[in-house]
Design a protein around this motif. Structure first.
Motif, PDB file in Angstrom:
ATOM      1  N   ARG A   1      13.559   4.682   0.055  1.00 12.13           N
ATOM      2  CA  ARG A   1      14.318   4.777   1.310  1.00 12.13           C
ATOM      3  C   ARG A   1      15.012   6.134   1.442  1.00 12.13           C
ATOM      4  NH1 ARG A   1      14.969  -0.850   0.248  1.00 12.13           N
ATOM      5  NH2 ARG A   1      16.752  -0.513  -1.118  1.00 12.13           N
ATOM      6  N   LEU A   2      15.595   6.613   0.343  1.00 12.05           N
ATOM      7  CA  LEU A   2      16.277   7.903   0.380  1.00 12.05           C
ATOM      8  C   LEU A   2      15.292   9.048   0.644  1.00 12.05           C
ATOM      9  CD1 LEU A   2      18.740   7.457  -2.612  1.00 12.05           C
ATOM     10  CD2 LEU A   2      19.337   7.533  -0.184  1.00 12.05           C
ATOM     11  N   ASN A   3      14.127   8.971   0.020  1.00 14.29           N
ATOM     12  CA  ASN A   3      13.126  10.023   0.215  1.00 14.29           C
ATOM     13  C   ASN A   3      12.577  10.014   1.638  1.00 14.29           C
ATOM     14  OD1 ASN A   3      11.979  11.706  -2.332  1.00 14.29           O
ATOM     15  ND2 ASN A   3      12.965   9.832  -3.016  1.00 14.29           N
ATOM     16  N   LEU A   4      12.411   8.834   2.211  1.00 13.84           N
ATOM     17  CA  LEU A   4      11.929   8.755   3.592  1.00 13.84           C
ATOM     18  C   LEU A   4      12.961   9.329   4.555  1.00 13.84           C
ATOM     19  CD1 LEU A   4       9.889   7.909   5.712  1.00 13.84           C
ATOM     20  CD2 LEU A   4      10.913   5.612   5.697  1.00 13.84           C
TER      21      LEU A   4
ATOM     22  N   MET B   1       5.570   7.341   6.008  1.00 13.14           N
ATOM     23  CA  MET B   1       6.012   6.329   6.975  1.00 13.14           C
ATOM     24  C   MET B   1       5.652   4.912   6.525  1.00 13.14           C
ATOM     25  SD  MET B   1       7.678   8.164   8.909  1.00 13.14           S
ATOM     26  CE  MET B   1       7.784   9.964   9.016  1.00 13.14           C
ATOM     27  N   LYS B   2       4.692   4.815   5.607  1.00 16.85           N
ATOM     28  CA  LYS B   2       4.317   3.516   5.060  1.00 16.85           C
ATOM     29  C   LYS B   2       5.502   2.849   4.355  1.00 16.85           C
ATOM     30  CE  LYS B   2       0.700   0.762   4.185  1.00 16.85           C
ATOM     31  NZ  LYS B   2      -0.118   0.141   5.235  1.00 16.85           N
ATOM     32  N   ILE B   3       6.471   3.671   3.936  1.00 13.52           N
ATOM     33  CA  ILE B   3       7.660   3.143   3.266  1.00 13.52           C
ATOM     34  C   ILE B   3       8.393   2.150   4.172  1.00 13.52           C
ATOM     35  CG2 ILE B   3       9.933   3.760   2.331  1.00 13.52           C
ATOM     36  CD1 ILE B   3       8.685   6.438   1.439  1.00 13.52           C
ATOM     37  N   GLU B   4       8.291   2.353   5.481  1.00 16.34           N
ATOM     38  CA  GLU B   4       8.968   1.459   6.421  1.00 16.34           C
ATOM     39  C   GLU B   4       8.433   0.030   6.344  1.00 16.34           C
ATOM     40  OE1 GLU B   4       8.358   3.534  10.099  1.00 16.34           O
ATOM     41  OE2 GLU B   4      10.250   4.647   9.902  1.00 16.34           O
ATOM     42  N   GLU B   5       7.270  -0.147   5.734  1.00 19.90           N
ATOM     43  CA  GLU B   5       6.673  -1.473   5.607  1.00 19.90           C
ATOM     44  C   GLU B   5       7.091  -2.194   4.326  1.00 19.90           C
ATOM     45  OE1 GLU B   5       2.443  -1.402   6.244  1.00 19.90           O
ATOM     46  OE2 GLU B   5       2.590   0.208   7.726  1.00 19.90           O
ATOM     47  N   CYS B   6       7.933  -1.536   3.529  1.00 18.99           N
ATOM     48  CA  CYS B   6       8.405  -2.143   2.274  1.00 18.99           C
ATOM     49  C   CYS B   6       9.026  -3.518   2.551  1.00 18.99           C
ATOM     50  CB  CYS B   6       9.434  -1.236   1.605  1.00 18.99           C
ATOM     51  SG  CYS B   6      10.215  -1.928   0.132  1.00 18.99           S
TER      52      CYS B   6
ATOM     53  N   GLY C   1       0.770  -1.243   0.000  1.00 20.66           N
ATOM     54  CA  GLY C   1       0.000   0.000   0.000  1.00 20.66           C
ATOM     55  C   GLY C   1       0.794   1.282   0.000  1.00 20.66           C
ATOM     56  N   ILE C   2       2.077   1.242  -0.347  1.00 17.80           N
ATOM     57  CA  ILE C   2       2.869   2.475  -0.436  1.00 17.80           C
ATOM     58  C   ILE C   2       2.440   3.263  -1.676  1.00 17.80           C
ATOM     59  CG2 ILE C   2       5.203   3.438  -0.649  1.00 17.80           C
ATOM     60  CD1 ILE C   2       6.218   0.788   0.609  1.00 17.80           C
ATOM     61  N   GLU C   3       2.238   4.553  -1.541  1.00 21.11           N
ATOM     62  CA  GLU C   3       1.874   5.413  -2.667  1.00 21.11           C
ATOM     63  C   GLU C   3       3.167   5.810  -3.378  1.00 21.11           C
ATOM     64  OE1 GLU C   3       0.033   9.690  -2.688  1.00 21.11           O
ATOM     65  OE2 GLU C   3      -1.577   8.283  -2.219  1.00 21.11           O
ATOM     66  N   ILE C   4       3.708   4.861  -4.119  1.00 21.86           N
ATOM     67  CA  ILE C   4       5.060   4.981  -4.656  1.00 21.86           C
ATOM     68  C   ILE C   4       5.242   6.223  -5.526  1.00 21.86           C
ATOM     69  CG2 ILE C   4       6.839   3.845  -6.040  1.00 21.86           C
ATOM     70  CD1 ILE C   4       5.432   1.175  -5.371  1.00 21.86           C
ATOM     71  N   ASN C   5       4.282   6.475  -6.410  1.00 21.64           N
ATOM     72  CA  ASN C   5       4.468   7.536  -7.406  1.00 21.64           C
ATOM     73  C   ASN C   5       4.501   8.939  -6.818  1.00 21.64           C
ATOM     74  OD1 ASN C   5       1.782   7.046  -6.808  1.00 21.64           O
ATOM     75  ND2 ASN C   5       1.037   7.683  -8.805  1.00 21.64           N
ATOM     76  N   ASN C   6       4.178   9.098  -5.547  1.00 19.66           N
ATOM     77  CA  ASN C   6       4.379  10.382  -4.873  1.00 19.66           C
ATOM     78  C   ASN C   6       5.511  10.292  -3.858  1.00 19.66           C
ATOM     79  OD1 ASN C   6       2.453  12.173  -6.032  1.00 19.66           O
ATOM     80  ND2 ASN C   6       0.837  11.059  -4.994  1.00 19.66           N
ATOM     81  N   CYS C   7       5.565   9.207  -3.118  1.00 15.73           N
ATOM     82  CA  CYS C   7       6.569   9.060  -2.057  1.00 15.73           C
ATOM     83  C   CYS C   7       7.989   8.990  -2.604  1.00 15.73           C
ATOM     84  CB  CYS C   7       6.269   7.822  -1.227  1.00 15.73           C
ATOM     85  SG  CYS C   7       4.732   7.937  -0.265  1.00 15.73           S
ATOM     86  N   ALA C   8       8.166   8.422  -3.793  1.00 14.46           N
ATOM     87  CA  ALA C   8       9.511   8.254  -4.351  1.00 14.46           C
ATOM     88  C   ALA C   8      10.074   9.538  -4.934  1.00 14.46           C
ATOM     89  CB  ALA C   8       9.506   7.159  -5.416  1.00 14.46           C
TER      90      ALA C   8
END
Length: 341
Positions: free
Chosen positions: A325-328, A299-304, A268-275
């Motif tokens: 990871r870099l963006n987080l 913070m959802k990135i932590e669940e990758c 459920g990571i919103e990749i196209n904005n979070c990245a």
């Protein structure tokens, strides 16, 4: 302002067109105001899609009473011929029109052809024969699909990401369209908000005579900029060129274009904005990037789980998990005040 001819369609437009994806985010009254104000200022080409929630409805509200004065392009993400016909009928009703000028397949993962088993192209041919669509187009983010579509002779227009961050591969596709007499419609002229100087974006695009840029507009201030260019198109001055060179140095290469091909994420990571949050938060500052909702998404990135699905599907070959990871890490530093923006 230069007039662009969209290849063999013979459709012409000022080199300044309206991308109606963003009007789904504003009220009907405000959207109709933007659309009609753009028309009054000289815009004649309006691009929307079945997938843009109520965008088609708003375009229909603005132009159904003067349908013959505008060019309307819309899209279907249908996977079968039957689904395409259903989408088309919905679009015609929603747009309050009997025909669509350019009906585009919306970012298919392959180049649909007659006899490929999907029924997509056969449905397009049938709709064109019935006069429900006048021209057949396709949109793509993948260069290989774009090239195949142009060379196939089946599509009259190609819509493809194009801005001053373009690579030589991208500009080659523009040249190929000119050679094959296929209309080129440029989406993401501001790279989804990463580019903030519209004059630089416009003057760079204007160097290509066969390119019709569609600018995503949802605010009066944005529209005012592009209306001003109708009478006084920005020129490629030394100052503008320096803006472009700085942006290319900072952004070209390893950045997310927000095309969404990597989605959906299994966790459920919103990749196209979070990245691409690091660039967005600096280049398009907004309090929305720091809301509780935005923080939760980051913070959802932590669940990758490092499944690699997003990386394998990226048409630009990016290491998407590493970008996330870099963006987080950067985002956390901003929240903690370690990095100023």
């Amino acid at each position: 302002m230069r007039t662009v001819r969209l290849g063999k369609t013979e459709i012409t437009s000022p080199q300044n067109a309206f991308g109606a994806l963003p009007v789904q985010r504003v009220s009907e009254e405000y959207a109709v105001m933007l659309l009609t104000r753009a028309f009054d200022a000289g815009f004649t080409f309006f691009d929307t899609a079945r997938a843009y929630t109520d965008s088609e409805k708003k375009v229909g509200m603005a132009f159904s009473h003067m349908r013959d004065k505008v060019t309307i392009a819309t899209k279907t993400a249908a996977q079968t011929g039957d689904a395409l016909i259903k989408d088309l009928e919905t679009s015609l009703r929603t747009l309050k029109t009997d025909y669509i000028d350019i009906y585009q397949l919306h970012n298919p993962s392959f180049c649909p052809r007659p006899g490929d088993g999907s029924g997509l192209y056969e449905a397009l041919e049938k709709a064109k024969a019935e006069g429900k669509i006048l021209h057949i187009g396709i949109t793509a983010h993948r260069p290989d699909v774009a090239r195949e579509a142009v060379l196939s002779g089946l599509y009259e227009t190609l819509q493809f990401p194009f801005c001053y961050l373009a690579t030589e591969t991208d500009t080659d596709i523009v040249r190929l369209c000119a050679e094959q007499d296929v209309g080129f419609i440029a989406m993401k002229g501001l790279s989804g908000g990463l580019l903030t100087n519209s004059a630089a974006a416009y003057s760079w695009m204007a160097q290509f005579e066969n390119v019709l840029p569609i600018w995503g507009i949802q605010r009066e201030s944005e529209l005012a900029e592009f209306i001003a260019y109708m009478k006084e198109p920005p020129q490629m001055t030394a100052e503008v060129r320096s803006v472009i060179e700085r942006d290319r140095a900072e952004l070209i290469g390893n950045f997310c274009r927000a095309c969404g091909y990597c989605m959906p994420c299994p966790v459920g990571i919103e990749i196209n904005n979070c990245a691409r949050m690091s660039q967005l938060i600096r280049r398009s500052p907004s309090a929305q990037h720091l809301t509780e909702e935005a923080r939760a998404k980051m913070m959802k990135i932590e669940e990758c789980v490092n499944c690699g699905s997003c990386k394998s599907k990226c048409p630009y070959g990016l290491d998407t998990p590493e970008l996330l990871r870099l963006n987080l890490a950067d985002y956390k530093n901003i929240l903690e005040g370690k990095v100023k923006i």
